[in-house]
Design a protein around this motif. Sequence first.
Motif, mmCIF file in Angstrom:
data_model
loop_
_atom_site.group_PDB
_atom_site.id
_atom_site.type_symbol
_atom_site.label_atom_id
_atom_site.label_comp_id
_atom_site.label_asym_id
_atom_site.label_seq_id
_atom_site.Cartn_x
_atom_site.Cartn_y
_atom_site.Cartn_z
ATOM 1 N N VAL A 29 0.835 -1.200 0.000
ATOM 2 C CA VAL A 29 0.000 0.000 0.000
ATOM 3 C C VAL A 29 0.876 1.259 0.000
ATOM 4 C CG1 VAL A 29 -1.637 1.347 1.381
ATOM 5 C CG2 VAL A 29 -2.023 -1.085 1.001
ATOM 6 N N LEU A 30 1.946 1.256 0.775
ATOM 7 C CA LEU A 30 2.858 2.402 0.776
ATOM 8 C C LEU A 30 3.444 2.640 -0.611
ATOM 9 C CD1 LEU A 30 4.846 2.077 4.110
ATOM 10 C CD2 LEU A 30 3.440 3.997 3.387
ATOM 11 N N GLN A 31 3.825 1.578 -1.293
ATOM 12 C CA GLN A 31 4.373 1.711 -2.650
ATOM 13 C C GLN A 31 3.322 2.254 -3.611
ATOM 14 O OE1 GLN A 31 5.710 -2.340 -3.039
ATOM 15 N NE2 GLN A 31 7.812 -1.822 -2.459
ATOM 16 N N ALA A 35 3.330 5.893 -5.528
ATOM 17 C CA ALA A 35 3.229 5.991 -6.988
ATOM 18 C C ALA A 35 2.061 6.867 -7.424
ATOM 19 C CB ALA A 35 3.091 4.592 -7.592
ATOM 20 N N GLY A 36 1.307 7.397 -6.439
ATOM 21 C CA GLY A 36 0.205 8.297 -6.755
ATOM 22 C C GLY A 36 -1.147 7.641 -6.876
ATOM 23 N N GLU A 37 -1.235 6.365 -6.609
ATOM 24 C CA GLU A 37 -2.509 5.663 -6.706
ATOM 25 C C GLU A 37 -3.394 5.995 -5.507
ATOM 26 O OE1 GLU A 37 -4.043 1.039 -6.757
ATOM 27 O OE2 GLU A 37 -2.020 1.488 -7.464
ATOM 28 N N LEU A 66 -4.756 12.359 2.136
ATOM 29 C CA LEU A 66 -4.358 12.540 0.727
ATOM 30 C C LEU A 66 -5.545 12.548 -0.230
ATOM 31 C CD1 LEU A 66 -1.225 10.201 0.597
ATOM 32 C CD2 LEU A 66 -1.252 12.711 0.630
ATOM 33 N N ALA A 67 -6.679 12.079 0.245
ATOM 34 C CA ALA A 67 -7.849 11.986 -0.642
ATOM 35 C C ALA A 67 -8.466 13.331 -0.920
ATOM 36 C CB ALA A 67 -8.891 11.062 -0.011
#
Length: 67
Positions: A29-31, A35-37, A66-67
């Motif tokens: 999830v961190l990755q 990556a901007g997902e 972030l949402a």
Amino acid sequence: MNERALDTARPAPGLASELLANLAQLLEVLQRVGAGEVVTSLELRYPETHPVGALTASLNEMIVSLA
């Protein structure tokens, strides 16, 4: 220290693999977030007083912000 005492100090194999699987999910999830997902909140599988639970709760807070 006797061997019996050492055996009781080791986590059960199922618990260790469950912990590793949960940490792998958090890393994934961190990755993805890096990556901007946009991702949904993670299921809290440990209490927030447990280090992995606290990490999961913090990641959920980050995802919401972030949402």
